[in-house]
Design a protein around this motif. Structure first.
Motif, short mmCIF file in Angstrom:
data_model
loop_
_atom_site.label_atom_id
_atom_site.label_comp_id
_atom_site.label_asym_id
_atom_site.label_seq_id
_atom_site.Cartn_x
_atom_site.Cartn_y
_atom_site.Cartn_z
N LYS A 23 0.86 -1.18 0.00
CA LYS A 23 0.00 0.00 0.00
C LYS A 23 0.89 1.23 0.00
CE LYS A 23 -2.96 2.57 3.18
NZ LYS A 23 -3.73 2.52 4.43
N THR A 69 -10.87 -2.74 -9.97
CA THR A 69 -10.28 -2.41 -8.68
C THR A 69 -9.71 -1.00 -8.66
OG1 THR A 69 -8.29 -3.48 -9.45
CG2 THR A 69 -9.72 -4.76 -8.01
N THR A 70 -10.11 -0.22 -9.58
CA THR A 70 -9.58 1.13 -9.65
C THR A 70 -10.70 2.15 -9.58
OG1 THR A 70 -7.90 0.25 -11.10
CG2 THR A 70 -8.07 2.61 -10.99
N SER A 106 -8.54 8.16 -7.63
CA SER A 106 -8.27 8.21 -6.19
C SER A 106 -7.61 6.95 -5.67
CB SER A 106 -9.56 8.42 -5.42
OG SER A 106 -10.33 9.40 -6.03
N PHE A 107 -7.95 5.85 -6.30
CA PHE A 107 -7.40 4.58 -5.85
C PHE A 107 -6.99 3.79 -7.07
CE2 PHE A 107 -7.90 0.06 -5.02
CZ PHE A 107 -7.15 -0.10 -3.87
N ALA A 126 -1.05 -0.95 -4.56
CA ALA A 126 -2.28 -0.17 -4.42
C ALA A 126 -1.89 1.24 -4.05
CB ALA A 126 -3.17 -0.78 -3.33
N TRP A 159 -2.93 4.88 -2.94
CA TRP A 159 -4.02 5.62 -2.31
C TRP A 159 -3.75 7.11 -2.43
CZ3 TRP A 159 -6.70 3.46 2.59
CH2 TRP A 159 -6.83 2.07 2.50
N ASP A 160 -4.64 7.78 -3.11
CA ASP A 160 -4.55 9.22 -3.21
C ASP A 160 -5.07 9.83 -1.90
OD1 ASP A 160 -4.10 11.68 -4.26
OD2 ASP A 160 -5.92 11.73 -5.49
#
Lengths: 221, 736
Positions: free
Chosen positions: A19, A48-49, A53-54, A69, A71-72
């Protein structure tokens, strides 16, 4: 099937899940940076996007599979205090500033302080000076930025989301460092009684199906 | 003829008007091999062995005869075995015919004696000979030393032994009614033992094995206390509940583990009069080991106990959320060195002394600098974590299910492993429980297993589990019922204390793990029973990875515990939820445009086009119109209990926001967090979900751990950050 005692398992059938939080002020271009990285390479068909933002990306680094992954976070000052909620359990952080904006570099310093305080040295930090295409308008000196990065145990990178410069290297480097950290962690866990390592920080080592589609070598950019 | 030749004493002992001699060993020669007796007389109602003037009379009703062959070096001996409840005799004769005559006569007379008639010929026609039944209803009073001495058995017997249904009565008032096998209590039986109180009995309704209580049972004691649980070798052993709520001196209810008739291991005990609950370890009926005491007032202690007394140092969490860590007296009073942390973060380190009369006396140093973060952690201190391992909490319950599985899931043993079938019948509601001994229920265990073997998909598994938990004759339902009982015994009532949240949630997860284990074991069993090999391909493995206790069991399990568990979450997040609610109220007063402005949502994302204005309306007075679809979606989060469904709702809420945005900007716009977060706060504040903090953390704790770091985790984190933001003072105190 999950993490735990997988330390001793054969290296070939392992997938690291990392992450990474993305930190940076509003207009430094952190979103375009990851968008460029994730979408340039391949079209993720998985759902999964979340737009911007993710983002997730699958990599294969020296035979090790990595699920990244990203994470914004919201860069506005008023949301600054929410940071810890986002970066708990993260393995890496990308702190982006705008080389034309001295202020955005100050913000980065604040985040670094906080991250180190909350997560200690287990998190891999990348400080990224974005918009090198605007070199002429640079307000943050290279020396200062690099010296600062070194002083806090972070790596410094120069990128241009616009020209797609330095982005591949940034992520590849980060992944390698996170793998190293995870391996050190595993070893520590294997030897000592300390259970805190990987599990707490959310490194999941998952046995994956062997023919996982490897993403055409990241170095061949 | 006989009476003439015998002594008067013998005559007195044997002679009755109805009795007729049928055979005499002097007449047809036969002898007892042991040589103790010198003469055998066969009457129409009894078999009599004589030695001098001593007589030994056996009622023919309880005489079984069989012939057997014994081999010698030289020849085969024919022997006649006479079996009575307490003795066995072997008769032999040199003449094989004699033996045949005796055997035939004995059998005929036994038959007549059993039927109560004597109207068919003794030496009957060939082919009409019928041996008396080996299983018969007889009465017998035991004389020899032993458990049954002086007891009278009345019921099914076979080869001299109680076998089948019967009643055993002792002269001291003890009484056993139930199933017997090979001369011993075996199967279900009700056993009454008179107590010192007049007309009062201890009543055991339980399962027996070879003469001892073994397996599940209920005992209603003479003092009105009741034990429901497992027995081993006549002693309470394993999991069980003892309550004596009718007691006037010290009513209590103990739910927990037993060892050799004593409370031992993990258990929960509630003293109803003192309104106090102890959760922790026991040994020989005493609190011993780590334990937690919860008081009605909300105060709780954690520490170590020895022989019922508090020893050493511990923690006291008072109802005003101040915390004391230090030494105590045996009666849980502050005494000795300690540290007191007040709810405002001040700490007092020193020595304490509290007596019941003089109040608290202390000498120490007061620190007024708050260690902020630490203070919160302390206020929300979680009891029992690490001290009362979840695996050890109710293993007695799972253990019996496991044993049931190992024994092959036989219908006849089900009750003894898993407890009685309980039929709730409206007419019987007063007695509450109805012992259902006959297995006339539709859907036997064999069918239950058959149904199971084919399930491979998550949905069919869940469907099955859902049905199983509800079906009154499914083993899993009994397990589930017991788990509900123990969970409530621990966490509801006085146990609804947020300091127990960690314990409770880890316990639920443990239940799910165990049920998942047992379910799979049951399935393997069903596969075996149905001769079905479960195909294991690569496909299978992949699917199996997605199947785990979180994805399959937890969604079905949670509804049973949701109310109690969620209550703990609500209590834990009470303060945060109150701040959050103040924020919600504040923001609720703002119009849509004011709120969008307040949250710094970029103007081009304002969904004003969506709003249809009536003639005199302006945008600035419209409320609760923007992002309506997302708001309504998020509000549904409280309608489901399954964490994964809740996460699904959050994802859908996001999609709705995205839809609205793409309509507004009329094109493709990738929402970065800078834009998404304000919009999410907008939606969350308008959705106004009560106890959002409890909801979020409930999901965090109980969602499938494989979600961590993934998209659901991200969205949940985003929602949590909205929740945090709404709690903030700038929002709560915002002047509109």
């Amino acid at each position: 099937m999950a993490a735990g005692g997988a330390a001793a398992a054969a290296g070939a059938s392992r997938t690291y899940s990392f992450k990474v939080v993305l930190l940076g002020e509003g207009c430094v271009g952190k979103t375009s940076l990851v968008l460029r990285y994730c979408e340039n390479k391949f079209n993720d068909k998985h759902i999964t996007t979340l737009q911007a933002s993710f983002l997730t990306k699958k990599l294969n680094i020296g035979g090790k599979r990595v699920n990244l992954a990203i994470w914004d976070t919201a860069g506005q000052e008023r949301f600054h205090a929410l940071g810890p909620i986002y970066y708990r359990d993260s393995n890496g952080a990308i702190l982006v500033y705008d080389i034309t904006d001295e202020d955005s570099f100050q913000k980065v310093k604040n985040w670094v302080k906080e991250l180190r305080k909350m997560l200690g040295n287990e998190i891999c930090l990348c400080i990224v000076g974005n918009k090198v295409d605007l070199e002429k308008e640079r307000h943050v000196s290279i020396q200062e930025a690099e010296a600062y990065a070194e002083s806090v145990g972070a790596k410094h990178y120069h990128t241009s989301a616009k020209q797609n410069k330095g982005i591949e290297e940034l992520f590849l480097d980060l992944c390698k460092r996170m793998i190293e950290t995870a391996q050190v962690d595993e070893r520590a866990k294997g030897n000592g009684p300390s259970q805190s390592g990987a599990a707490r920080r959310g490194v999941q080592i998952v046995d994956d199906e062997p023919q996982a589609q490897s993403v055409g070598g990241c170095c061949s950019g | 003829m006989l009476w003439v030749s015998s002594s008067s004493k013998l005559t007195a002992a044997l002679c009755t008007p109805d009795r007729r001699l049928q055979e005499d060993s002097k007449n047809v020669q036969i002898a007892v091999t042991s040589g103790r007796y010198d003469r055998i007389l066969l009457f129409d109602d009894s078999l009599v062995f004589l030695q001098g003037i001593e007589t030994h009379i056996c009622d023919l009703k309880t005489v079984w005869v069989c012939s057997s062959t014994k081999q010698n070096y030289f020849q085969n001996f024919q022997l006649l075995q006479i079996i009575t409840p307490e003795e066995e005799f072997v008769l032999t004769s040199r003449e094989p015919q004699n033996q045949a005559v005796w055997q035939w006569k004995l059998n005929q007379l036994i038959q007549q004696r059993l039927i109560g008639r004597r109207n068919f010929p003794l030496w009957g026609k060939a082919g009409e000979t019928s041996d008396p039944p080996t299983s018969r209803v007889s009465t017998y009073t035991y004389k020899n030393e032993g458990r049954f001495k002086n007891a009278t058995y009345d019921g099914d017997m076979s080869w001299g032994k109680p076998d089948g249904k019967g009643t055993l009565k002792w002269p001291d008032g003890r009484n056993h009614v139930g199933d017997f096998q090979f001369g011993q209590e075996n199967g279900f039986g009700v056993y009454l033992v008179p107590s010192s109180l007049p007309d009062r009995y201890d009543c055991y309704k339980c399962h027996w094995q070879n003469g001892v209580m073994q397996g599940y049972g209920i005992c209603e004691y003479a003092d009105e206390s009741v034990y429901k649980g497992y027995f081993k070798d006549n002693m309470r052993h394993g999991y069980g509940i003892l309550e004596n709520l009718a007691s006037t001196t010290d009513p209590f209810k103990y739910t927990g583990n037993w060892h050799k008739d004593k409370m031992s291991g993990y258990g929960v005990c509630e003293s109803t009069q003192k309104s106090e609950r102890y959760i922790g370890m026991w040994q020989k009926n005493q609190k011993h080991g780590h334990g937690i005491v919860l008081m009605d007032s909300g105060t709780c202690y954690q520490g170590a106990f020895a022989l019922n007394k508090f020893v050493g140092s511990g923690i006291l969490l008072s109802e005003d959320s101040s915390v004391y860590e230090g030494e105590f007296t045996e009666e849980c009073l502050l005494a000795g060195k300690g540290k007191l942390t007040f709810n405002n973060g001040f700490t007092l380190v020193g020595s304490f002394n509290k007596s019941q009369t003089a109040g608290l006396q202390t000498q120490g140093v007061l620190h007024t600098s708050c260690e902020d973060q630490n203070g919160i952690m302390k206020r929300k201190f979680q009891l029992g974590v690490g001290l009362l391992p979840v695996e050890e909490r109710w293993h007695g319950i799972f253990e019996n299910f496991q044993k049931f599985l190992e024994s092959g899931c036989k219908r006849e043993t089900e009750e003894s492993f898993l407890g009685f079938h309980v039929k709730s019948n409206k007419k019987l509601q007063k007695s509450q429980e109805y012992l259902h001994c006959q297995s006339d229920v539709s859907g036997e265990i064999e069918d239950i297993l058959k149904e199971m073997s084919l399930q491979l998909e998550q949905e069919s598994m869940q469907c099955y589990l859902e049905k199983a938990f509800k079906s009154s004759h499914h083993p899993l339902m009994k397990l589930m019922k017991e788990l509900c009982v123990v969970f409530q015994a621990t966490y509801s009532g006085i146990g609804a204390n947020f300091h127990l949240l960690s314990m409770a949630q880890e316990e639920i997860k443990h239940y799910a793990t165990k049920i998942w284990e047992l379910y799979r074991a049951l399935k393997v069993m069903a596969g075996g029973a149905n001769d079905m090999a479960v195909p294991a391909g690569e496909d299978e493995e992949e699917r199996n990875e997605a199947l785990n206790s979180y994805t399959v069991v937890l969604p079905i399990l949670l509804p049973y515990f949701y109310a109690d568990l969620f209550m703990l979450y609500m209590l834990y997040y009470q303060q945060e939820d109150a701040y959050y609610w103040q924020g919600i109220v504040r923001l609720g007063m703002l119009t849509d445009t004011k709120l969008l402005q307040f949250l710094d949502v970029q103007k081009f994302l304002w969904p004003l086009k969506d709003i249809k204005l009536t003639a005199n309306q302006r945008y600035s007075i419209v409320r609760h119109k923007c992002f309506q679809s997302a708001i309504e979606c998020l509000q549904k989060i409280i309608t489901v209990m399954d964490p994964s469904q809740k996460l699904e709702i959050i994802l859908k809420t996001y999609t709705e926001i995205e839809k609205t945005v793409s309509r507004v900007v009329d094109g493709d716009y990738k929402l970065p967090m800078d834009d998404l977060l304000p919009l999410l706060i907008y939606v969350a504040s308008r959705a106004g979900i009560q106890h959002l903090g409890a909801e979020i953390h409930f999901i965090y704790d109980l969602m499938d751990p494989s979600n961590r770091g993934g998209i659901y985790d991200f969205l949940l984190t985003a929602l949590e950050s909205c929740y945090e933001q709404i709690q903030k003072e700038e929002v709560r105190l915002y002047k509109c």
